[in-house]
Design a protein around this motif. Structure first.
Motif, PDB file in Angstrom:
ATOM      1  N   GLN A  70       0.825  -1.204   0.000  1.00  0.00           N
ATOM      2  CA  GLN A  70       0.000   0.000   0.000  1.00  0.00           C
ATOM      3  C   GLN A  70       0.860   1.256   0.000  1.00  0.00           C
ATOM      4  O   GLN A  70       0.524   2.247  -0.658  1.00  0.00           O
ATOM      5  CB  GLN A  70      -0.932  -0.017   1.218  1.00  0.00           C
ATOM      6  CG  GLN A  70      -2.004  -1.088   1.153  1.00  0.00           C
ATOM      7  CD  GLN A  70      -2.702  -1.307   2.484  1.00  0.00           C
ATOM      8  OE1 GLN A  70      -2.150  -1.017   3.550  1.00  0.00           O
ATOM      9  NE2 GLN A  70      -3.915  -1.831   2.427  1.00  0.00           N
ATOM     10  N   LEU A  71       1.975   1.217   0.726  1.00  0.00           N
ATOM     11  CA  LEU A  71       2.844   2.389   0.780  1.00  0.00           C
ATOM     12  C   LEU A  71       3.529   2.623  -0.565  1.00  0.00           C
ATOM     13  O   LEU A  71       3.599   3.760  -1.045  1.00  0.00           O
ATOM     14  CB  LEU A  71       3.888   2.203   1.885  1.00  0.00           C
ATOM     15  CG  LEU A  71       4.688   3.430   2.320  1.00  0.00           C
ATOM     16  CD1 LEU A  71       3.792   4.630   2.594  1.00  0.00           C
ATOM     17  CD2 LEU A  71       5.537   3.097   3.532  1.00  0.00           C
ATOM     18  N   VAL A  72       3.985   1.559  -1.200  1.00  0.00           N
ATOM     19  CA  VAL A  72       4.606   1.691  -2.523  1.00  0.00           C
ATOM     20  C   VAL A  72       3.582   2.206  -3.538  1.00  0.00           C
ATOM     21  O   VAL A  72       3.880   3.074  -4.362  1.00  0.00           O
ATOM     22  CB  VAL A  72       5.199   0.349  -2.974  1.00  0.00           C
ATOM     23  CG1 VAL A  72       5.611   0.394  -4.439  1.00  0.00           C
ATOM     24  CG2 VAL A  72       6.402  -0.025  -2.101  1.00  0.00           C
ATOM     25  N   SER A  73       2.351   1.679  -3.473  1.00  0.00           N
ATOM     26  CA  SER A  73       1.295   2.124  -4.381  1.00  0.00           C
ATOM     27  C   SER A  73       0.978   3.605  -4.164  1.00  0.00           C
ATOM     28  O   SER A  73       0.804   4.369  -5.124  1.00  0.00           O
ATOM     29  CB  SER A  73       0.037   1.279  -4.178  1.00  0.00           C
ATOM     30  OG  SER A  73      -1.024   1.745  -4.967  1.00  0.00           O
ATOM     31  N   ALA A  74       0.913   4.024  -2.897  1.00  0.00           N
ATOM     32  CA  ALA A  74       0.620   5.428  -2.591  1.00  0.00           C
ATOM     33  C   ALA A  74       1.725   6.344  -3.097  1.00  0.00           C
ATOM     34  O   ALA A  74       1.450   7.444  -3.601  1.00  0.00           O
ATOM     35  CB  ALA A  74       0.435   5.602  -1.088  1.00  0.00           C
ATOM     36  N   LEU A  75       2.966   5.906  -2.986  1.00  0.00           N
ATOM     37  CA  LEU A  75       4.075   6.704  -3.498  1.00  0.00           C
ATOM     38  C   LEU A  75       3.973   6.883  -5.009  1.00  0.00           C
ATOM     39  O   LEU A  75       4.215   7.979  -5.534  1.00  0.00           O
ATOM     40  CB  LEU A  75       5.408   6.047  -3.131  1.00  0.00           C
ATOM     41  CG  LEU A  75       5.844   6.169  -1.674  1.00  0.00           C
ATOM     42  CD1 LEU A  75       6.995   5.220  -1.375  1.00  0.00           C
ATOM     43  CD2 LEU A  75       6.236   7.607  -1.340  1.00  0.00           C
ATOM     44  N   GLY A  76       3.595   5.817  -5.709  1.00  0.00           N
ATOM     45  CA  GLY A  76       3.418   5.920  -7.154  1.00  0.00           C
ATOM     46  C   GLY A  76       2.307   6.881  -7.528  1.00  0.00           C
ATOM     47  O   GLY A  76       2.459   7.710  -8.444  1.00  0.00           O
ATOM     48  N   ARG A  77       1.163   6.790  -6.830  1.00  0.00           N
ATOM     49  CA  ARG A  77       0.037   7.697  -7.099  1.00  0.00           C
ATOM     50  C   ARG A  77       0.432   9.141  -6.827  1.00  0.00           C
ATOM     51  O   ARG A  77       0.107  10.042  -7.591  1.00  0.00           O
ATOM     52  CB  ARG A  77      -1.178   7.326  -6.236  1.00  0.00           C
ATOM     53  CG  ARG A  77      -1.813   5.995  -6.566  1.00  0.00           C
ATOM     54  CD  ARG A  77      -3.222   5.894  -5.972  1.00  0.00           C
ATOM     55  NE  ARG A  77      -3.289   6.261  -4.582  1.00  0.00           N
ATOM     56  CZ  ARG A  77      -3.066   5.435  -3.560  1.00  0.00           C
ATOM     57  NH1 ARG A  77      -2.733   4.163  -3.803  1.00  0.00           N
ATOM     58  NH2 ARG A  77      -3.167   5.837  -2.311  1.00  0.00           N
ATOM     59  N   PHE A  78       1.130   9.333  -5.714  1.00  0.00           N
ATOM     60  CA  PHE A  78       1.536  10.685  -5.345  1.00  0.00           C
ATOM     61  C   PHE A  78       2.502  11.264  -6.377  1.00  0.00           C
ATOM     62  O   PHE A  78       2.375  12.426  -6.772  1.00  0.00           O
ATOM     63  CB  PHE A  78       2.186  10.682  -3.965  1.00  0.00           C
ATOM     64  CG  PHE A  78       2.711  12.021  -3.554  1.00  0.00           C
ATOM     65  CD1 PHE A  78       1.830  13.034  -3.192  1.00  0.00           C
ATOM     66  CD2 PHE A  78       4.069  12.283  -3.531  1.00  0.00           C
ATOM     67  CE1 PHE A  78       2.295  14.282  -2.806  1.00  0.00           C
ATOM     68  CE2 PHE A  78       4.555  13.528  -3.153  1.00  0.00           C
ATOM     69  CZ  PHE A  78       3.664  14.523  -2.795  1.00  0.00           C
ATOM     70  N   SER A  79       3.455  10.465  -6.813  1.00  0.00           N
ATOM     71  CA  SER A  79       4.418  10.932  -7.803  1.00  0.00           C
ATOM     72  C   SER A  79       3.723  11.393  -9.075  1.00  0.00           C
ATOM     73  O   SER A  79       4.087  12.423  -9.667  1.00  0.00           O
ATOM     74  CB  SER A  79       5.425   9.821  -8.117  1.00  0.00           C
ATOM     75  OG  SER A  79       6.357  10.253  -9.074  1.00  0.00           O
ATOM     76  N   ARG A  80       2.700  10.670  -9.490  1.00  0.00           N
ATOM     77  CA  ARG A  80       1.961  11.056 -10.701  1.00  0.00           C
ATOM     78  C   ARG A  80       1.122  12.307 -10.475  1.00  0.00           C
ATOM     79  O   ARG A  80       1.091  13.217 -11.312  1.00  0.00           O
ATOM     80  CB  ARG A  80       1.080   9.891 -11.173  1.00  0.00           C
ATOM     81  CG  ARG A  80       1.875   8.687 -11.687  1.00  0.00           C
ATOM     82  CD  ARG A  80       0.964   7.658 -12.328  1.00  0.00           C
ATOM     83  NE  ARG A  80       0.066   7.027 -11.352  1.00  0.00           N
ATOM     84  CZ  ARG A  80       0.382   5.952 -10.634  1.00  0.00           C
ATOM     85  NH1 ARG A  80       1.581   5.399 -10.745  1.00  0.00           N
ATOM     86  NH2 ARG A  80      -0.491   5.433  -9.789  1.00  0.00           N
ATOM     87  N   SER A  81       0.437  12.374  -9.342  1.00  0.00           N
ATOM     88  CA  SER A  81      -0.440  13.523  -9.081  1.00  0.00           C
ATOM     89  C   SER A  81       0.350  14.800  -8.862  1.00  0.00           C
ATOM     90  O   SER A  81      -0.127  15.901  -9.148  1.00  0.00           O
ATOM     91  CB  SER A  81      -1.340  13.246  -7.866  1.00  0.00           C
ATOM     92  OG  SER A  81      -0.583  13.230  -6.670  1.00  0.00           O
ATOM     93  N   ALA A  82       1.585  14.660  -8.341  1.00  0.00           N
ATOM     94  CA  ALA A  82       2.409  15.836  -8.043  1.00  0.00           C
ATOM     95  C   ALA A  82       3.389  16.171  -9.158  1.00  0.00           C
ATOM     96  O   ALA A  82       4.309  16.979  -8.955  1.00  0.00           O
ATOM     97  CB  ALA A  82       3.170  15.611  -6.737  1.00  0.00           C
ATOM     98  N   ALA A  83       3.183  15.590 -10.328  1.00  0.00           N
ATOM     99  CA  ALA A  83       4.144  15.768 -11.427  1.00  0.00           C
ATOM    100  C   ALA A  83       4.353  17.231 -11.785  1.00  0.00           C
ATOM    101  O   ALA A  83       5.461  17.629 -12.160  1.00  0.00           O
ATOM    102  CB  ALA A  83       3.679  14.979 -12.651  1.00  0.00           C
ATOM    103  N   ASN A  84       3.316  18.058 -11.686  1.00  0.00           N
ATOM    104  CA  ASN A  84       3.419  19.471 -12.055  1.00  0.00           C
ATOM    105  C   ASN A  84       3.379  20.397 -10.838  1.00  0.00           C
ATOM    106  O   ASN A  84       3.130  21.601 -10.972  1.00  0.00           O
ATOM    107  CB  ASN A  84       2.295  19.836 -13.019  1.00  0.00           C
ATOM    108  CG  ASN A  84       2.389  19.064 -14.324  1.00  0.00           C
ATOM    109  OD1 ASN A  84       3.470  18.933 -14.899  1.00  0.00           O
ATOM    110  ND2 ASN A  84       1.265  18.536 -14.796  1.00  0.00           N
TER     111      ASN A  84
END
Length: 201
Positions: A70-84
């Motif tokens: 879950q933590l790895v998945s959340a990091l991936g989601r966050f990285s995409r959402s915070a791209a800009n």
């Protein structure tokens, strides 16, 4: 009272638009560790920080009692959402460990009685900062230096608290205590570090 600005200065001040920063925050609260490793306050800390961040206009990704997947998945989601994002923020409350000078964030499903699991299943803090926080400006708040049952193993590789971190320009890291030391989880609703952070944000 301060004297009023001259008309020309008032007009110039009014013509300058307010700049709104695009800020994304990942907030993690891990408390449900097995046995004596369980913590009381990280869930409360994470929820309170999330609420405060949202009130400031931040986009917030909140993760509570995350296992490793879950933590790895959340990091991936966050990285995409915070791209800009102009600014990316990490707030982590839970167990953190340093092994041989490397800091790890500990998922709730890790066996805290087995030191060998840390480097395999822990989440390296440097990887989080370098690979999952894409903005040029990064703020990291670590309420992760709480009493750690792994210290009972008395291994030479494990050191109290967290280690200093070499970070790129534009990065601020705030620890809940100085490196190599242990902070309190706290007996109130929030940890001492989070209580102070909420007060001053």
């Amino acid at each position: 009272a301060e004297p009023p600005l001259p008309p020309r200065m008032r007009a110039a001040q009014a013509s300058v638009p307010m700049q709104t920063l695009n800020v994304h925050a990942l907030v993690v609260g891990n408390a449900a560790y097995a046995g004596s490793a369980r913590l009381n306050n990280p869930m409360n800390d994470a929820r309170a920080i999330s609420e405060q961040f949202r009130s400031l206009g931040f986009a917030v990704t909140e993760v509570l009692d995350a296992n490793r997947a879950q933590l790895v998945s959340a990091l991936g989601r966050f990285s995409r959402s915070a791209a800009n994002a102009d600014v990316s923020v990490l707030f982590y409350a839970g167990h953190g460990v340093q092994v041989n000078g490397m800091n790890y964030l500990i998922p709730v499903d890790m066996d805290l009685g087995s030191l060998s699991q840390i480097t395999l299943r822990g989440i390296p803090l440097n990887n989080v900062i370098e690979e999952f926080m894409p903005s040029k400006t990064k703020l990291i708040f670590l309420d992760a230096c709480r009493d750690n049952p792994l210290l009972m193993s008395k291994t030479r590789n494990l050191t109290r608290g967290l280690a200093p971190v070499n970070v790129p320009s534009g990065t601020l890291i705030a620890f809940s205590t100085k490196d190599g030391s242990v902070a309190q989880d706290g007996e109130d609703k929030n940890s001492p570090f989070t209580s102070a952070l909420l007060k001053h944000l």
